[in-house]
Write a protein that holds these residues in place. Structure first.
Motif, PDB file in Angstrom:
ATOM      1  N   ASP A 149       0.832  -1.205   0.000  1.00  0.00           N
ATOM      2  CA  ASP A 149       0.000   0.000   0.000  1.00  0.00           C
ATOM      3  C   ASP A 149       0.868   1.257   0.000  1.00  0.00           C
ATOM      4  OD1 ASP A 149       0.875   0.393   2.605  1.00  0.00           O
ATOM      5  OD2 ASP A 149      -0.985  -0.253   3.524  1.00  0.00           O
ATOM      6  N   THR A 150       0.237   2.418   0.072  1.00  0.00           N
ATOM      7  CA  THR A 150       0.962   3.691   0.004  1.00  0.00           C
ATOM      8  C   THR A 150       1.909   3.890   1.180  1.00  0.00           C
ATOM      9  OG1 THR A 150      -0.942   4.775   1.015  1.00  0.00           O
ATOM     10  CG2 THR A 150      -0.769   4.885  -1.388  1.00  0.00           C
ATOM     11  N   ASP A 151       1.695   3.181   2.280  1.00  0.00           N
ATOM     12  CA  ASP A 151       2.605   3.242   3.428  1.00  0.00           C
ATOM     13  C   ASP A 151       3.675   2.158   3.345  1.00  0.00           C
ATOM     14  OD1 ASP A 151       1.201   5.383   4.557  1.00  0.00           O
ATOM     15  OD2 ASP A 151      -0.246   4.004   5.493  1.00  0.00           O
ATOM     16  N   ARG A 171      -8.002 -16.445 -11.693  1.00  0.00           N
ATOM     17  CA  ARG A 171      -8.523 -15.294 -12.454  1.00  0.00           C
ATOM     18  C   ARG A 171      -8.877 -14.140 -11.525  1.00  0.00           C
ATOM     19  NH1 ARG A 171     -13.005 -12.814 -13.771  1.00  0.00           N
ATOM     20  NH2 ARG A 171     -14.373 -14.212 -12.607  1.00  0.00           N
ATOM     21  N   LEU A 172      -9.569 -14.430 -10.425  1.00  0.00           N
ATOM     22  CA  LEU A 172      -9.968 -13.382  -9.485  1.00  0.00           C
ATOM     23  C   LEU A 172      -8.758 -12.735  -8.800  1.00  0.00           C
ATOM     24  CD1 LEU A 172     -13.137 -15.017  -7.876  1.00  0.00           C
ATOM     25  CD2 LEU A 172     -13.056 -13.051  -9.442  1.00  0.00           C
ATOM     26  N   ALA A 173      -7.753 -13.546  -8.468  1.00  0.00           N
ATOM     27  CA  ALA A 173      -6.535 -13.000  -7.850  1.00  0.00           C
ATOM     28  C   ALA A 173      -5.830 -12.053  -8.815  1.00  0.00           C
ATOM     29  CB  ALA A 173      -5.610 -14.130  -7.422  1.00  0.00           C
ATOM     30  N   CYS A 174      -5.757 -12.434 -10.085  1.00  0.00           N
ATOM     31  CA  CYS A 174      -5.124 -11.582 -11.100  1.00  0.00           C
ATOM     32  C   CYS A 174      -5.881 -10.268 -11.269  1.00  0.00           C
ATOM     33  CB  CYS A 174      -5.056 -12.310 -12.440  1.00  0.00           C
ATOM     34  SG  CYS A 174      -3.938 -13.722 -12.449  1.00  0.00           S
ATOM     35  N   GLU A 175      -7.207 -10.353 -11.361  1.00  0.00           N
ATOM     36  CA  GLU A 175      -8.021  -9.145 -11.518  1.00  0.00           C
ATOM     37  C   GLU A 175      -7.917  -8.240 -10.298  1.00  0.00           C
ATOM     38  OE1 GLU A 175     -12.029 -10.274 -12.438  1.00  0.00           O
ATOM     39  OE2 GLU A 175     -11.498 -10.969 -14.468  1.00  0.00           O
ATOM     40  N   TYR A 176      -7.926  -8.826  -9.128  1.00  0.00           N
ATOM     41  CA  TYR A 176      -7.857  -8.033  -7.897  1.00  0.00           C
ATOM     42  C   TYR A 176      -6.512  -7.318  -7.798  1.00  0.00           C
ATOM     43  CZ  TYR A 176      -8.929  -6.656  -3.122  1.00  0.00           C
ATOM     44  OH  TYR A 176      -9.207  -5.926  -1.996  1.00  0.00           O
ATOM     45  N   ILE A 181      -3.300  -2.219  -8.283  1.00  0.00           N
ATOM     46  CA  ILE A 181      -2.222  -1.458  -8.936  1.00  0.00           C
ATOM     47  C   ILE A 181      -2.793  -0.200  -9.586  1.00  0.00           C
ATOM     48  CG2 ILE A 181      -0.474  -1.508 -10.779  1.00  0.00           C
ATOM     49  CD1 ILE A 181       0.222  -3.079  -8.171  1.00  0.00           C
ATOM     50  N   ARG A 182      -3.952  -0.308 -10.231  1.00  0.00           N
ATOM     51  CA  ARG A 182      -4.594   0.882 -10.827  1.00  0.00           C
ATOM     52  C   ARG A 182      -4.915   1.909  -9.752  1.00  0.00           C
ATOM     53  NH1 ARG A 182      -7.135  -3.003 -14.002  1.00  0.00           N
ATOM     54  NH2 ARG A 182      -8.972  -3.037 -12.654  1.00  0.00           N
ATOM     55  N   GLY A 190       3.333   5.018  -9.165  1.00  0.00           N
ATOM     56  CA  GLY A 190       4.373   4.950 -10.190  1.00  0.00           C
ATOM     57  C   GLY A 190       4.657   3.577 -10.763  1.00  0.00           C
ATOM     58  N   TYR A 191       3.684   2.645 -10.698  1.00  0.00           N
ATOM     59  CA  TYR A 191       3.879   1.380 -11.391  1.00  0.00           C
ATOM     60  C   TYR A 191       3.846   1.641 -12.895  1.00  0.00           C
ATOM     61  CZ  TYR A 191       3.208  -1.344  -7.132  1.00  0.00           C
ATOM     62  OH  TYR A 191       3.339  -1.898  -5.888  1.00  0.00           O
ATOM     63  N   THR A 192       4.808   1.080 -13.642  1.00  0.00           N
ATOM     64  CA  THR A 192       4.858   1.301 -15.080  1.00  0.00           C
ATOM     65  C   THR A 192       4.149   0.155 -15.807  1.00  0.00           C
ATOM     66  OG1 THR A 192       6.950   0.113 -15.369  1.00  0.00           O
ATOM     67  CG2 THR A 192       7.083   2.469 -14.847  1.00  0.00           C
ATOM     68  N   GLU A 193       3.905   0.365 -17.093  1.00  0.00           N
ATOM     69  CA  GLU A 193       3.234  -0.667 -17.892  1.00  0.00           C
ATOM     70  C   GLU A 193       4.088  -1.920 -18.021  1.00  0.00           C
ATOM     71  OE1 GLU A 193       1.660   0.626 -21.611  1.00  0.00           O
ATOM     72  OE2 GLU A 193       0.687   2.367 -20.712  1.00  0.00           O
ATOM     73  N   ARG A 194       5.416  -1.769 -17.967  1.00  0.00           N
ATOM     74  CA  ARG A 194       6.295  -2.931 -18.111  1.00  0.00           C
ATOM     75  C   ARG A 194       6.501  -3.679 -16.798  1.00  0.00           C
ATOM     76  NH1 ARG A 194      11.439  -2.593 -16.466  1.00  0.00           N
ATOM     77  NH2 ARG A 194      11.992  -4.317 -17.817  1.00  0.00           N
ATOM     78  N   HIS A 195       5.953  -3.178 -15.699  1.00  0.00           N
ATOM     79  CA  HIS A 195       6.119  -3.841 -14.404  1.00  0.00           C
ATOM     80  C   HIS A 195       5.557  -5.260 -14.462  1.00  0.00           C
ATOM     81  CE1 HIS A 195       6.276  -4.540 -10.107  1.00  0.00           C
ATOM     82  NE2 HIS A 195       4.993  -4.860 -10.130  1.00  0.00           N
TER      83      HIS A 195
END
Length: 197
Positions: A149-151, A171-176, A181-182, A190-195
């Motif tokens: 998280d942010t902390d 599937r649910l774990a991946c979506e969550y 991240i969004r 600051g997560y990038t698309e290549r992360h």
């Protein structure tokens, strides 16, 4: 025995010091390393250092680590020198990151100064990843979506395969994880698309 002053070469005993990397190196985008040596280095006996493009590709096993070179007896990364020549010093705790993840691309537009946390948010997926998706871990009874998280506190949410089935839990774990991240990026994480790719 007394030595005659005119027979002693004073240069042999004088170590030449440079005040700045700018006296020795120059950024040059036309060579793969992005860096050229413009002046040799005095090591107490003779001037050394081939003028022109410098450095060699460092590898760990099959993994390419980037361009490195030796300067004043120490091995250093070419991209760190390029950053310093262009922007000045690198503050303590900061890292020069390759934005596109290619450690051989030392163009100044591909370098950025970040802390370790931001640098890790631009890394590719680790080789030992068990699920095939960054931040999703296989656990004894299903899958867990993990994030910080942010902390910078590690968080996780488990999805039980016994209740949901293996494919649905994954599937649910991946979506969550993607949703988290969004949300973190909306807060400036600051997560990038290549992360994790």
């Amino acid at each position: 025995i007394n030595t005659l002053p005119y027979l002693v070469n004073s240069r042999v005993f004088t170590k030449l010091e440079f005040d700045d990397l700018k006296e020795v190196f120059k950024v040059d985008g036309s060579c793969p390393q992005g860096l050229v040596r413009i002046k040799g280095v005095w090591n107490g006996r003779y001037e050394k250092g081939v003028l022109g493009p410098v450095g060699y590709v460092q590898k760990r096993g099959e993994e390419i680590k980037g361009w490195v070179l030796t300067h004043r007896g120490k091995c250093t990364s070419a991209h760190r020198i390029i950053w310093q020549l262009t922007h000045g010093g690198i503050p303590s705790g900061m890292i020069v990151d390759h934005i596109d993840g290619n450690p051989l691309n030392n163009k100044i537009g591909n370098l950025r100064l970040v802390d370790a946390k931001r640098n890790s948010r631009n890394k590719k997926q680790y080789k030992n990843n068990s699920s095939g998706v960054t931040g999703v871990t296989k656990i004894s009874n299903g899958f867990a979506a993990c994030w910080r998280d942010t902390d910078d506190v590690e968080r996780r949410r488990n999805f039980n395969s016994d209740e949901l089935g293996n494919e649905e839990a994954f599937r649910l774990a991946c979506e969550y994880r993607a949703q988290k991240i969004r949300e973190l990026n909306e807060q400036g994480a600051g997560y990038t698309e290549r992360h994790g790719t």
